[in-house]
Write a protein that holds these residues in place. Sequence first.
Motif, mmCIF file in Angstrom:
data_model
loop_
_atom_site.group_PDB
_atom_site.id
_atom_site.type_symbol
_atom_site.label_atom_id
_atom_site.label_comp_id
_atom_site.label_asym_id
_atom_site.label_seq_id
_atom_site.Cartn_x
_atom_site.Cartn_y
_atom_site.Cartn_z
ATOM 1 N N ALA A 1 3.975 37.918 16.535
ATOM 2 C CA ALA A 1 4.792 38.186 15.345
ATOM 3 C C ALA A 1 4.224 39.332 14.524
ATOM 4 O O ALA A 1 4.975 40.148 13.973
ATOM 5 N N GLU A 2 2.906 39.437 14.453
ATOM 6 C CA GLU A 2 2.277 40.439 13.586
ATOM 7 C C GLU A 2 2.313 41.847 14.170
ATOM 8 O O GLU A 2 2.496 42.823 13.447
ATOM 9 N N GLU A 3 2.126 41.938 15.503
ATOM 10 C CA GLU A 3 1.996 43.263 16.109
ATOM 11 C C GLU A 3 2.941 43.504 17.285
ATOM 12 O O GLU A 3 2.927 44.585 17.872
ATOM 13 N N GLY A 4 3.751 42.508 17.622
ATOM 14 C CA GLY A 4 4.678 42.690 18.725
ATOM 15 C C GLY A 4 4.002 42.685 20.086
ATOM 16 O O GLY A 4 4.504 43.286 21.040
ATOM 17 N N ILE A 5 2.856 41.985 20.186
ATOM 18 C CA ILE A 5 2.137 41.881 21.455
ATOM 19 C C ILE A 5 2.365 40.477 22.010
ATOM 20 O O ILE A 5 2.130 39.481 21.328
ATOM 21 N N ALA A 6 2.785 40.400 23.231
ATOM 22 C CA ALA A 6 3.173 39.120 23.824
ATOM 23 C C ALA A 6 1.984 38.173 23.909
ATOM 24 O O ALA A 6 0.899 38.561 24.366
ATOM 25 N N TYR A 7 2.204 36.933 23.462
ATOM 26 C CA TYR A 7 1.191 35.896 23.587
ATOM 27 C C TYR A 7 1.181 35.407 25.034
ATOM 28 O O TYR A 7 2.182 34.895 25.550
ATOM 29 N N GLN A 8 0.088 35.563 25.687
ATOM 30 C CA GLN A 8 -0.005 35.388 27.134
ATOM 31 C C GLN A 8 0.599 34.077 27.618
ATOM 32 O O GLN A 8 1.393 34.054 28.566
#
Length: 426
Positions: free
Chosen positions: A248-255
């Motif tokens: 949510a904060e950086e748009g990086i997928a949570y594995q």
Amino acid sequence: MLPCFMANNCLCRAHAIRYLLLFFLLSVFFTNSSACSNGNCQVLDSCAAATDCGPGLYCGDCPALGKTQPICTRGQATIPTTIIGDLPFNKYSWLVSHNSFSIVDSPSLTGVQRLTFYNQEDTVTNQLMNGVRGLMLDMYDFEGDIWLCHSFRGQCFNFTAFQPAINTLREVEAFLSQNPKEIVTIIIEDYVQTPKGLTNLFTRAGLDKYWFPVSKMPKKGEDWPTVTEMVQNNYRLLVFTSIASKEAEEGIAYQWKYMVENESGDPGVKAGSCPNRKESQPLNSRKASLFLQNYFPTYPVEDQACKEHSTPLAAMVGTCYKAAGNVLPNFLAVNFYMRSDGGGVFDVLDRMNGQTLCGCSTVLACQAGAPFGSCKNIAVPSRSPATNTLGSFSGSVQFSRSASTGHSPNCLLFYLFYVPLMVFLL
């Protein structure tokens, strides 16, 4: 005179027989040792130098399995998308280097001697050129920047640090730029607390233009877009983090929203067992469409990797396949990926992709556009080099230490075999 003549004649005959025997044995020896050379040797053929072996092969041995005679050994992966290229991304199996940055003999950049484990033997650029398509990177806040590092209790120290992460990410950017049909996955063990630290890092590296948007990732285990669609949209970099809040904060997928994973370290190489990692959903869950199989011991040992990458690896893939509900892993993560007793991880991946993509015993038997199960007649294991030269580039084998690249047996065998033979025969 007759007895003397006969004695001399017998002596001459004895010498003649000895010389003929010597000539025969040496002829057999040198014929066998030089049966192929100058790049003509294929997988499993004996070799004396790297130049004996064909493309994508190097001359190596595996003393851990009692195999000290050097043979031509695979050092490159087959890129499956060059054979079958229009299937969803999650239908393919890719080679992943565990701790890709932790490279033997890499110089210390902190001014102190490094005291830590090593997991790979060649540069990240070379890994990518040899067909590695997934990089596992441990990232930390360190010295005012983000570094690649091993740690103690989640903290990077100057004696466990390798280099600023930007250096490795720029290698990835260069590779993607030079190879416009390739897709790379980065899996981050994330200890970065700097706000927007990873987002800014990837932007500085020029990788933001390749980023697969997290908003377009399948959330409920559905298929991914086809690799053709991903290339057309330039969505050629998948990035996953181990910190849930960064989606949510950086748009990086949570594995672990998108991927199931077995336990790493020693539990991941224990024969007959394939437990899921505690952060992961069960391996047979269908809520995540990607499956990462870890296959490396807790403490990496270079000269044992060739043994690990032989029969035990194939058996463990089968074990995890069953644990995942008859699904083969999309990512196979290993240490010292090039080391094996012949085909190693590359042959295993060929078989995995063959089964999934076309129903064949190896991906080399797949035929684009043919019905599932329609296979070319190819012997398995193939004794012909199977390399990524089918794609738009060719790779190379690069061990950091020259002792790892193979051995020439001729001098040793000369002294152990030829000299005593000469003494005996002459």
